[in-house]
Scaffold this motif. Structure first.
Motif, mmCIF file in Angstrom:
data_model
loop_
_atom_site.group_PDB
_atom_site.id
_atom_site.type_symbol
_atom_site.label_atom_id
_atom_site.label_comp_id
_atom_site.label_asym_id
_atom_site.label_seq_id
_atom_site.Cartn_x
_atom_site.Cartn_y
_atom_site.Cartn_z
ATOM 1 N N GLU A 179 6.005 -10.588 -18.624
ATOM 2 C CA GLU A 179 5.171 -11.023 -17.498
ATOM 3 C C GLU A 179 5.407 -10.131 -16.282
ATOM 4 O O GLU A 179 4.453 -9.720 -15.603
ATOM 5 C CB GLU A 179 5.460 -12.474 -17.144
ATOM 6 N N GLU A 180 6.664 -9.828 -16.008
ATOM 7 C CA GLU A 180 6.969 -8.947 -14.878
ATOM 8 C C GLU A 180 6.417 -7.553 -15.108
ATOM 9 O O GLU A 180 5.897 -6.907 -14.193
ATOM 10 C CB GLU A 180 8.482 -8.890 -14.654
ATOM 11 N N LEU A 181 6.502 -7.072 -16.335
ATOM 12 C CA LEU A 181 5.958 -5.765 -16.674
ATOM 13 C C LEU A 181 4.437 -5.768 -16.526
ATOM 14 O O LEU A 181 3.855 -4.794 -16.024
ATOM 15 C CB LEU A 181 6.356 -5.398 -18.105
ATOM 16 N N TYR A 182 3.808 -6.845 -16.949
ATOM 17 C CA TYR A 182 2.352 -6.966 -16.812
ATOM 18 C C TYR A 182 1.950 -6.871 -15.339
ATOM 19 O O TYR A 182 1.007 -6.157 -14.991
ATOM 20 C CB TYR A 182 1.873 -8.293 -17.411
ATOM 21 N N ARG A 183 2.678 -7.591 -14.486
ATOM 22 C CA ARG A 183 2.360 -7.565 -13.053
ATOM 23 C C ARG A 183 2.506 -6.148 -12.491
ATOM 24 O O ARG A 183 1.665 -5.691 -11.708
ATOM 25 C CB ARG A 183 3.256 -8.538 -12.290
ATOM 26 N N ALA A 184 3.564 -5.466 -12.894
ATOM 27 C CA ALA A 184 3.786 -4.096 -12.399
ATOM 28 C C ALA A 184 2.648 -3.180 -12.821
ATOM 29 O O ALA A 184 2.174 -2.344 -12.030
ATOM 30 C CB ALA A 184 5.120 -3.564 -12.920
ATOM 31 N N LEU A 185 2.191 -3.314 -14.066
ATOM 32 C CA LEU A 185 1.081 -2.494 -14.554
ATOM 33 C C LEU A 185 -0.234 -2.894 -13.896
ATOM 34 O O LEU A 185 -1.099 -2.049 -13.654
ATOM 35 C CB LEU A 185 0.977 -2.602 -16.075
ATOM 36 N N PHE A 186 -0.379 -4.171 -13.594
ATOM 37 C CA PHE A 186 -1.576 -4.633 -12.882
ATOM 38 C C PHE A 186 -1.659 -3.971 -11.504
ATOM 39 O O PHE A 186 -2.704 -3.464 -11.101
ATOM 40 C CB PHE A 186 -1.551 -6.154 -12.748
ATOM 41 N N TYR A 187 -0.550 -3.976 -10.780
ATOM 42 C CA TYR A 187 -0.543 -3.351 -9.455
ATOM 43 C C TYR A 187 -0.785 -1.849 -9.552
ATOM 44 O O TYR A 187 -1.430 -1.250 -8.694
ATOM 45 C CB TYR A 187 0.781 -3.633 -8.747
ATOM 46 N N LYS A 188 -0.300 -1.239 -10.618
ATOM 47 C CA LYS A 188 -0.465 0.206 -10.809
ATOM 48 C C LYS A 188 -1.908 0.551 -11.196
ATOM 49 O O LYS A 188 -2.432 1.598 -10.778
ATOM 50 C CB LYS A 188 0.496 0.687 -11.904
ATOM 51 N N ASN A 189 -2.524 -0.303 -11.978
ATOM 52 C CA ASN A 189 -3.782 0.080 -12.632
ATOM 53 C C ASN A 189 -5.021 -0.700 -12.201
ATOM 54 O O ASN A 189 -6.046 -0.627 -12.877
ATOM 55 C CB ASN A 189 -3.637 -0.093 -14.154
ATOM 56 N N THR A 190 -4.955 -1.432 -11.111
ATOM 57 C CA THR A 190 -6.151 -2.155 -10.700
ATOM 58 C C THR A 190 -7.255 -1.184 -10.311
ATOM 59 O O THR A 190 -7.103 -0.387 -9.392
ATOM 60 C CB THR A 190 -5.848 -3.097 -9.512
ATOM 61 N N GLN A 191 -8.349 -1.238 -11.029
ATOM 62 C CA GLN A 191 -9.540 -0.444 -10.746
ATOM 63 C C GLN A 191 -9.233 1.029 -10.507
ATOM 64 O O GLN A 191 -9.504 1.589 -9.452
ATOM 65 C CB GLN A 191 -10.285 -1.034 -9.540
ATOM 66 N N THR A 192 -8.663 1.665 -11.514
ATOM 67 C CA THR A 192 -8.375 3.094 -11.420
ATOM 68 C C THR A 192 -9.687 3.891 -11.428
ATOM 69 O O THR A 192 -10.748 3.369 -11.774
ATOM 70 C CB THR A 192 -7.511 3.563 -12.601
ATOM 71 N N SER A 193 -9.594 5.162 -11.087
ATOM 72 C CA SER A 193 -10.798 6.010 -11.071
ATOM 73 C C SER A 193 -11.419 6.102 -12.457
ATOM 74 O O SER A 193 -12.642 6.184 -12.597
ATOM 75 C CB SER A 193 -10.446 7.403 -10.539
ATOM 76 N N ASN A 194 -10.583 6.104 -13.495
ATOM 77 C CA ASN A 194 -11.118 6.144 -14.858
ATOM 78 C C ASN A 194 -11.889 4.873 -15.196
ATOM 79 O O ASN A 194 -12.942 4.918 -15.841
ATOM 80 C CB ASN A 194 -9.992 6.348 -15.869
ATOM 81 N N MET A 195 -11.369 3.727 -14.763
ATOM 82 C CA MET A 195 -12.076 2.459 -14.986
ATOM 83 C C MET A 195 -13.424 2.459 -14.261
ATOM 84 O O MET A 195 -14.447 2.035 -14.818
ATOM 85 C CB MET A 195 -11.223 1.292 -14.497
ATOM 86 N N ASN A 196 -13.421 2.936 -13.024
ATOM 87 C CA ASN A 196 -14.668 2.997 -12.263
ATOM 88 C C ASN A 196 -15.693 3.890 -12.943
ATOM 89 O O ASN A 196 -16.879 3.563 -13.015
ATOM 90 C CB ASN A 196 -14.400 3.527 -10.850
ATOM 91 N N GLU A 197 -15.223 5.021 -13.453
ATOM 92 C CA GLU A 197 -16.141 5.961 -14.103
ATOM 93 C C GLU A 197 -16.694 5.365 -15.400
ATOM 94 O O GLU A 197 -17.866 5.582 -15.737
ATOM 95 C CB GLU A 197 -15.414 7.276 -14.388
ATOM 96 N N GLU A 198 -15.883 4.619 -16.116
ATOM 97 C CA GLU A 198 -16.379 3.933 -17.318
ATOM 98 C C GLU A 198 -17.528 3.003 -16.972
ATOM 99 O O GLU A 198 -18.539 2.945 -17.683
ATOM 100 C CB GLU A 198 -15.253 3.119 -17.969
ATOM 101 N N ILE A 199 -17.348 2.238 -15.900
ATOM 102 C CA ILE A 199 -18.394 1.303 -15.491
ATOM 103 C C ILE A 199 -19.650 2.048 -15.094
ATOM 104 O O ILE A 199 -20.768 1.667 -15.457
ATOM 105 C CB ILE A 199 -17.888 0.411 -14.331
ATOM 106 N N ARG A 200 -19.484 3.144 -14.345
ATOM 107 C CA ARG A 200 -20.660 3.900 -13.906
ATOM 108 C C ARG A 200 -21.417 4.507 -15.086
ATOM 109 O O ARG A 200 -22.638 4.686 -15.035
ATOM 110 C CB ARG A 200 -20.231 5.006 -12.935
ATOM 111 N N MET A 201 -20.705 4.816 -16.171
ATOM 112 C CA MET A 201 -21.335 5.492 -17.305
ATOM 113 C C MET A 201 -21.712 4.560 -18.452
ATOM 114 O O MET A 201 -22.277 5.017 -19.448
ATOM 115 C CB MET A 201 -20.407 6.592 -17.832
ATOM 116 N N ILE A 202 -21.427 3.261 -18.316
ATOM 117 C CA ILE A 202 -21.572 2.382 -19.467
ATOM 118 C C ILE A 202 -23.016 2.289 -19.963
ATOM 119 O O ILE A 202 -23.257 2.237 -21.179
ATOM 120 C CB ILE A 202 -21.001 0.973 -19.182
#
Length: 278
Positions: A179-202
């Motif tokens: 759970e603690e690891l999940y939270r750390a990754l959530f803070y690191k990876n919330t809406q990264t540029s790659n995620m945004n680009e996936e949405i724009r190209m979907i």
């Protein structure tokens, strides 16, 4: 420093994380939905049940989990080739049984279209199909940029309930350490540029997959109640797609979009039976 549980492999000048466990005659490949910050933990409840009899692999794309965020196109061909290369460099070999969740359903379908010999079956967890993106309302560029800015300057850390709202945590599927690891990754990876680009190209990616037709591969779709998704007729569209297949099957489950965490036991049992019948 976050320590990945799997192997880091170099693909297209950036590092990707591939986690594997278990043994068996074929590899089950888990592909996460859009914006899932920690795929290797999000899928853990389900793959832990399946790895007793099968080899499993979780591929974390650029900007997800332990993988690096990278300046790479999110065109579906690029994403697919990176996924294939990451698996290969992690020592995995096709044919695979794909377990896509949500948006990665498009990638799984395209994979079966482009490399039919590499995909033995697709077991979709509320998987998107090309047709749903014809009517899918995408967030504005401004909204994506605002969320991304907030994440990058650390605003999300002041609202731990957002990370804790993930199905894996809500359903008590993770150990306190995970759970603690999940939270750390959530803070690191919330809406990264790659995620945004996936949405724009979907929409363009979905159109490319739709133009290839329906692949001739066995599929089993686990379909949610659709209440968390901004698309009308989600259940009906996925059911119709399954019914049109030569070897298609579906099960509608009264659960949320992250069915692999809310209905883990049922999906594990049904998946194991489906694989045994292939």
């Amino acid at each position: 420093m976050l320590s990945p549980p799997g192997v880091m492999v170099s693909v297209n000048d950036h590092m990707m994380h591939v986690y594997t466990e278990g043994f068996g005659p074929q590899t089950l490949v888990f592909l996460s939905g859009a914006g899932t910050s920690a795929p290797v933990l999000d899928f853990k409840a389900l793959y832990s049940k399946l790895s007793v009899q099968h080899r499993i692999a979780v591929v974390e794309k650029a900007g997800y989990g332990f993988s690096e965020t990278a300046d790479v196109s999110r065109d579906i061909d690029m994403m697919l080739e990176e996924t294939r290369a990451a698996l290969n460099r992690a020592g995995q070999r096709p044919p695979y049984i794909l377990f896509p969740h949500s948006m990665s359903g498009i990638e799984a379908v395209y994979w079966a279209q482009k490399y039919p010999d590499e995909v033995r079956a697709i077991i979709g967890i509320d998987p998107a199909i090309p047709e749903v993106y014809e009517k899918y309302p995408l967030p504005s560029k401004l909204m994506l940029n605002v969320v991304t800015l907030g994440a990058r300057i650390g605003i999300t850390r002041f609202f731990p309930a957002i990370a804790d709202s993930s199905a894996a945590i809500q359903e008590n599927q993770l150990s306190p350490h995970d759970e603690e690891l999940y939270r750390a990754l959530f803070y690191k990876n919330t809406q990264t540029s790659n995620m945004n680009e996936e949405i724009r190209m979907i929409k363009a990616n979905a159109k490319k997959a739709a133009e290839q037709g329906v692949p001739d591969v066995p599929m089993y779709f686990f379909i949610s109640n659709g209440e968390e998704l901004p698309v009308e007729n989600w259940q009906a569209d996925l059911a119709m797609y399954s019914e049109a297949l030569k070897n298609g099957k579906y099960l509608i489950i009264d659960g949320g979009h992250y069915l692999h965490n809310t209905n883990t036991e049922q999906i594990a049992e049904e998946s194991a039976k489906f694989i045994a019948e292939l």
